[in-house]
Design a protein around this motif. Structure first.
Motif, PDB file in Angstrom:
ATOM      1  N   UNK A  54      73.632  77.467  19.802  1.00 42.55           N
ATOM      2  CA  UNK A  54      72.686  76.845  18.898  1.00 42.55           C
ATOM      3  C   UNK A  54      72.548  75.507  19.860  1.00 42.55           C
ATOM      4  N   UNK A  55      72.898  75.330  21.119  1.00 40.25           N
ATOM      5  CA  UNK A  55      72.541  74.169  21.845  1.00 40.25           C
ATOM      6  C   UNK A  55      71.017  74.037  22.372  1.00 40.25           C
ATOM      7  N   UNK A  56      70.523  72.910  22.551  1.00 39.34           N
ATOM      8  CA  UNK A  56      69.267  72.692  23.119  1.00 39.34           C
ATOM      9  C   UNK A  56      69.069  71.579  23.938  1.00 39.34           C
ATOM     10  N   UNK A  57      68.156  71.682  24.766  1.00 40.18           N
ATOM     11  CA  UNK A  57      67.361  70.664  25.493  1.00 40.18           C
ATOM     12  C   UNK A  57      66.138  70.335  25.098  1.00 40.18           C
ATOM     13  N   UNK A  58      66.010  68.786  24.854  1.00 38.02           N
ATOM     14  CA  UNK A  58      64.725  68.330  24.340  1.00 38.02           C
ATOM     15  C   UNK A  58      63.680  68.602  25.176  1.00 38.02           C
ATOM     16  N   UNK A  59      62.250  68.349  24.610  1.00 40.06           N
ATOM     17  CA  UNK A  59      61.081  68.454  25.159  1.00 40.06           C
ATOM     18  C   UNK A  59      60.951  67.552  26.460  1.00 40.06           C
ATOM     19  N   UNK A  60      60.791  68.498  27.858  1.00 39.24           N
ATOM     20  CA  UNK A  60      60.752  67.661  29.054  1.00 39.24           C
ATOM     21  C   UNK A  60      59.389  68.339  29.707  1.00 39.24           C
ATOM     22  N   UNK A  61      59.091  67.751  30.710  1.00 39.61           N
ATOM     23  CA  UNK A  61      57.785  68.028  31.536  1.00 39.61           C
ATOM     24  C   UNK A  61      58.505  68.104  33.225  1.00 39.61           C
ATOM     25  N   UNK A  62      57.970  69.232  33.603  1.00 40.64           N
ATOM     26  CA  UNK A  62      58.461  69.588  34.914  1.00 40.64           C
ATOM     27  C   UNK A  62      57.544  68.916  36.104  1.00 40.64           C
ATOM     28  N   UNK A  63      58.064  68.246  36.872  1.00 38.80           N
ATOM     29  CA  UNK A  63      57.511  67.210  37.798  1.00 38.80           C
ATOM     30  C   UNK A  63      57.142  68.275  39.128  1.00 38.80           C
ATOM     31  N   UNK A  64      58.127  69.374  39.145  1.00 34.96           N
ATOM     32  CA  UNK A  64      58.022  70.376  40.448  1.00 34.96           C
ATOM     33  C   UNK A  64      57.853  71.815  39.778  1.00 34.96           C
ATOM     34  N   UNK A  65      57.900  72.805  40.273  1.00 31.01           N
ATOM     35  CA  UNK A  65      58.198  74.023  39.780  1.00 31.01           C
ATOM     36  C   UNK A  65      59.649  74.476  39.467  1.00 31.01           C
ATOM     37  N   UNK A  66      59.764  75.452  38.537  1.00 24.87           N
ATOM     38  CA  UNK A  66      61.141  75.698  38.030  1.00 24.87           C
ATOM     39  C   UNK A  66      61.186  77.217  37.938  1.00 24.87           C
ATOM     40  N   UNK A  67      62.366  77.843  38.393  1.00 20.74           N
ATOM     41  CA  UNK A  67      62.433  79.063  38.516  1.00 20.74           C
ATOM     42  C   UNK A  67      63.743  79.243  37.610  1.00 20.74           C
ATOM     43  N   UNK A  68      63.834  80.331  36.640  1.00 25.23           N
ATOM     44  CA  UNK A  68      65.273  80.618  35.901  1.00 25.23           C
ATOM     45  C   UNK A  68      65.318  82.084  35.753  1.00 25.23           C
ATOM     46  N   UNK A  69      66.579  82.424  35.898  1.00 27.82           N
ATOM     47  CA  UNK A  69      66.978  83.908  35.886  1.00 27.82           C
ATOM     48  C   UNK A  69      68.146  83.786  34.883  1.00 27.82           C
ATOM     49  N   UNK A  70      68.104  84.412  33.588  1.00 28.02           N
ATOM     50  CA  UNK A  70      68.956  84.391  32.512  1.00 28.02           C
ATOM     51  C   UNK A  70      69.992  85.547  32.954  1.00 28.02           C
ATOM     52  N   UNK A  71      71.491  84.889  33.490  1.00 29.65           N
ATOM     53  CA  UNK A  71      72.525  85.825  33.576  1.00 29.65           C
ATOM     54  C   UNK A  71      73.107  86.398  32.580  1.00 29.65           C
ATOM     55  N   UNK A  72      73.079  85.682  31.274  1.00 27.30           N
ATOM     56  CA  UNK A  72      73.843  86.410  30.436  1.00 27.30           C
ATOM     57  C   UNK A  72      73.346  85.728  29.051  1.00 27.30           C
ATOM     58  N   UNK A  73      73.423  86.074  27.727  1.00 26.55           N
ATOM     59  CA  UNK A  73      72.913  85.697  26.613  1.00 26.55           C
ATOM     60  C   UNK A  73      71.399  85.754  26.632  1.00 26.55           C
ATOM     61  N   UNK A  74      70.796  84.586  25.919  1.00 27.48           N
ATOM     62  CA  UNK A  74      69.376  84.406  25.852  1.00 27.48           C
ATOM     63  C   UNK A  74      69.039  83.073  25.768  1.00 27.48           C
TER      64      UNK A  74
END
Length: 119
Positions: A54-74
Motif C-alpha cells: 500500500x506504499x506510494x510515491x506521489x506525482x513526479x516529473x522525469x527530468x531524464x529517462x527512467x528505466x525500471x525492472x520489477x524484480x518481485x511483487x508488482x
C-alpha cells in the motif's frame, strides 16, 4: 554509494538485495532506496527501491529517462499494473505517481533525478 570517474566493475548480489537496513534510506513512508551507483556530475544513478504493501510515491516529473525492472511483487501507475519481470520506460518529461498494493522490489536507472509536483 558514489563511484569515482573510472568505476570498477560491479555485481548485484542477492545479499545486496536483502541488505542490512542501514544500507537503505527512506524516500517516502513505506518506500526505501538503496543506491547502487551514482554519478554526481551527470545525475545518473542506479538503485533498488522497495515498496511496502500500500506504499506510494506521489506525482513526479522525469527530468531524464527512467528505466525500471520489477524484480518481485508488482507496482502500478496511471498507465497500468506491472508484475514481476516487467520493464517500464518513463521518458524525460513524462510524469506519474507510483503505488504497490502488495509491495514490490524494483531496480531503477535514472538519467537525472525526478522532480516532485506539489511537494
Amino acid at each position: 554509494m558514489t563511484h569515482p570517474k573510472t568505476p570498477l566493475p560491479f555485481t548485484l548480489s542477492p545479499e545486496m538485495i536483502e541488505g542490512d537496513s542501514a544500507d537503505w534510506r527512506q524516500l517516502r513512508e513505506g518506500v526505501v532506496l538503496r543506491t547502487l551507483f551514482e554519478d554526481t556530475d551527470s545525475g545518473y544513478s542506479v538503485g533498488l527501491i522497495r515498496y511496502q504493501p500500500a506504499a506510494c510515491v506521489p506525482l513526479h516529473r522525469h527530468i531524464g529517462d527512467e528505466h525500471i525492472y520489477v524484480l518481485s511483487g508488482s507496482q502500478q501507475d496511471e498507465r497500468g499494473i506491472y508484475a514481476t519481470g516487467s520493464y517500464i520506460y518513463n521518458p524525460e518529461g513524462s510524469q506519474h505517481s507510483v503505488s504497490s498494493q502488495d509491495g514490490c522490489l524494483v531496480l531503477v536507472h535514472w538519467h537525472k533525478p525526478v522532480q516532485f509536483i506539489g511537494d
